[in-house]
Design a protein around this motif. Structure first.
Motif, short mmCIF file in Angstrom:
data_model
loop_
_atom_site.label_atom_id
_atom_site.label_comp_id
_atom_site.label_asym_id
_atom_site.label_seq_id
_atom_site.Cartn_x
_atom_site.Cartn_y
_atom_site.Cartn_z
N LYS A 292 0.84 -1.19 0.00
CA LYS A 292 0.00 0.00 0.00
C LYS A 292 0.87 1.23 0.00
CE LYS A 292 -2.77 -0.62 3.43
NZ LYS A 292 -2.92 -2.09 3.48
N LEU A 293 0.27 2.39 -0.25
CA LEU A 293 1.00 3.65 -0.38
C LEU A 293 1.03 4.42 0.94
CD1 LEU A 293 -0.14 5.21 -3.77
CD2 LEU A 293 2.20 4.59 -3.15
N SER A 294 2.21 4.95 1.27
CA SER A 294 2.33 5.86 2.40
C SER A 294 1.81 7.24 2.00
CB SER A 294 3.79 5.97 2.83
OG SER A 294 4.55 6.64 1.83
N LYS A 295 1.73 8.11 2.98
CA LYS A 295 1.24 9.47 2.74
C LYS A 295 2.09 10.20 1.72
CE LYS A 295 0.04 13.69 5.29
NZ LYS A 295 0.01 14.32 6.65
N ASP A 296 3.40 9.90 1.71
CA ASP A 296 4.30 10.57 0.77
C ASP A 296 4.61 9.72 -0.45
OD1 ASP A 296 5.62 8.87 2.52
OD2 ASP A 296 7.44 10.08 2.62
N GLY A 297 3.75 8.74 -0.73
CA GLY A 297 3.83 8.03 -2.01
C GLY A 297 4.83 6.91 -2.10
N VAL A 298 5.24 6.34 -0.96
CA VAL A 298 6.16 5.20 -0.95
C VAL A 298 5.36 3.93 -0.72
CG1 VAL A 298 8.16 4.14 0.16
CG2 VAL A 298 8.03 6.63 -0.09
N LEU A 299 5.61 2.91 -1.52
CA LEU A 299 4.93 1.62 -1.34
C LEU A 299 5.60 0.86 -0.19
CD1 LEU A 299 4.54 0.92 -5.10
CD2 LEU A 299 2.62 0.83 -3.49
N PHE A 300 4.78 0.45 0.78
CA PHE A 300 5.30 -0.31 1.92
C PHE A 300 4.44 -1.54 2.12
CE2 PHE A 300 2.03 2.36 3.68
CZ PHE A 300 1.48 1.67 4.75
N LEU A 301 4.93 -2.46 2.94
CA LEU A 301 4.27 -3.75 3.12
C LEU A 301 3.42 -3.76 4.38
CD1 LEU A 301 7.13 -6.25 2.17
CD2 LEU A 301 5.60 -4.94 0.67
N MET A 302 2.13 -3.97 4.20
CA MET A 302 1.22 -4.15 5.33
C MET A 302 -0.11 -4.62 4.82
SD MET A 302 0.38 -1.64 8.56
CE MET A 302 -0.91 -0.73 7.73
N HIS A 303 -0.73 -5.52 5.54
CA HIS A 303 -2.01 -6.06 5.11
C HIS A 303 -3.18 -5.16 5.51
CE1 HIS A 303 -5.70 -8.47 5.60
NE2 HIS A 303 -5.29 -9.10 4.52
N ASP A 304 -3.28 -4.83 6.79
CA ASP A 304 -4.43 -4.09 7.30
C ASP A 304 -4.36 -2.62 6.90
OD1 ASP A 304 -4.59 -6.55 8.52
OD2 ASP A 304 -4.83 -5.77 10.55
N THR A 305 -5.51 -1.98 6.85
CA THR A 305 -5.53 -0.53 6.70
C THR A 305 -4.97 0.15 7.94
OG1 THR A 305 -7.43 -0.57 5.19
CG2 THR A 305 -7.03 1.49 6.38
N ASP A 306 -5.35 -0.38 9.11
CA ASP A 306 -4.92 0.19 10.39
C ASP A 306 -3.62 -0.45 10.86
OD1 ASP A 306 -6.27 1.96 12.73
OD2 ASP A 306 -5.05 0.37 13.60
N LEU A 307 -2.79 0.34 11.51
CA LEU A 307 -1.48 -0.12 11.97
C LEU A 307 -1.54 -0.99 13.21
CD1 LEU A 307 0.32 3.32 11.60
CD2 LEU A 307 0.91 1.27 10.29
N ARG A 308 -2.65 -0.97 13.94
CA ARG A 308 -2.67 -1.47 15.30
C ARG A 308 -2.32 -2.96 15.44
NH1 ARG A 308 -4.78 1.36 19.28
NH2 ARG A 308 -5.96 2.60 17.76
N ARG A 309 -2.83 -3.81 14.55
CA ARG A 309 -2.64 -5.25 14.74
C ARG A 309 -1.19 -5.69 14.61
NH1 ARG A 309 -2.48 -9.92 11.57
NH2 ARG A 309 -2.88 -8.72 9.67
N THR A 310 -0.46 -5.13 13.66
CA THR A 310 0.87 -5.65 13.36
C THR A 310 2.02 -4.67 13.62
OG1 THR A 310 0.57 -5.05 11.02
CG2 THR A 310 0.02 -7.31 11.66
#
Length: 252
Positions: free
Chosen positions: A46-64
């Motif tokens: 998914k895309l970070s706020k500044d347009g960098v693709l990073f690895l994460m499944h959930d929309t929210d950061l809390r679980r992982t």
């Protein structure tokens, strides 16, 4: 009947790196999956706020991670400071959220295959797909087997097709939109997909024949039981995504 194109990918794919043996979507997980002999890995991008693709499944950061809020609302600098391993176990405390570029470069250096699931923050479907295509088109060697792009979001696959039409695509489906799979197959064909990637329980022998008959390959997620893996092999599916890198030999 349409002739099936050659399938360049391994049958067995390690889900989010190493399934549940390591914190998902971290470099520790991908290294662990490789230590079990796996040659192809699935990840979520998914895309970070500044347009960098990073690895994460959930929309929210809390679980992982030890963060909170939507990952896509943070810059990559902020995301890089989070602990993405302690939630799993003490031995992985301090693992970072990797960028997709870091994983891609590791795969390229080790001649490994990659399945990038485009997992956009809601509302960023097409732009995330386009950015994923642009990045992989820039990084991936032209003489190597390309990555496989998959997504539940047709707009993400459209975005990736726009920026990297040469990189193969697969449509992810959890539940059939029409009860039979015909509508989803039509969408996959409209998107120029090479595969359908279904919740494993949806496959039966007739559907495998139908999808193969349209020239597409059949992949399954997430398969963690031996009996189900054998059923999928017996009915002729082409690819199995699993958490159980410790149970299934990727050489089988």
């Amino acid at each position: 009947m349409t002739t099936l194109a050659a399938w360049p990918y391994p049958r067995w794919v390690a889900h989010r790196g190493a399934g549940k043996l390591a914190p998902e979507n971290t470099m520790a997980a991908f290294r662990m999956g490789a230590s079990y002999g796996y040659r192809m890995f699935e990840c979520d991008a998914k895309l970070s706020k500044d347009g960098v693709l990073f690895l994460m499944h959930d929309t929210d950061l809390r679980r992982t991670t030890n963060g909170h809020g939507a990952g896509g609302e943070h810059t990559m600098g902020e995301l890089a400071q989070l602990d993405a391993g302690a939630w799993h176990s003490r031995s992985f405390a301090g693992e970072n959220l990797p960028t997709l570029e870091a994983l891609a470069r590791w795969c390229i250096a080790n001649r490994l295959h990659l399945n990038v699931e485009i997992k956009p923050t809601p509302g960023q479907e097409e732009i995330t797909g386009k950015a994923t295509g642009e990045l992989m088109a820039r990084l991936w060697p032209q003489d190597a087997v390309p990555p496989l792009f998959t997504s539940f979001k047709p707009d993400s696959l459209r975005g990736s097709r726009e920026s990297a039409p040469h990189i193969p695509r697969g449509l992810l489906v959890d539940k059939f939109s029409d009860g039979t799979g015909e509508a989803d197959l039509r969408i996959a064909k409209e998107l120029g997909c090479v595969a359908m990637v279904l919740n494993h329980a949806l496959w039966d022998e007739a559907l495998v024949r139908r999808v193969h008959g349209e020239g597409l390959r059949c992949s399954s997620y997430t398969v963690n039981d031996e009996w189900e893996a054998q059923r999928l092999l017996d009915i002729g599916t082409d690819c199995i995504i699993t958490d159980r890198v410790d149970l299934f030999s990727p050489a089988s």
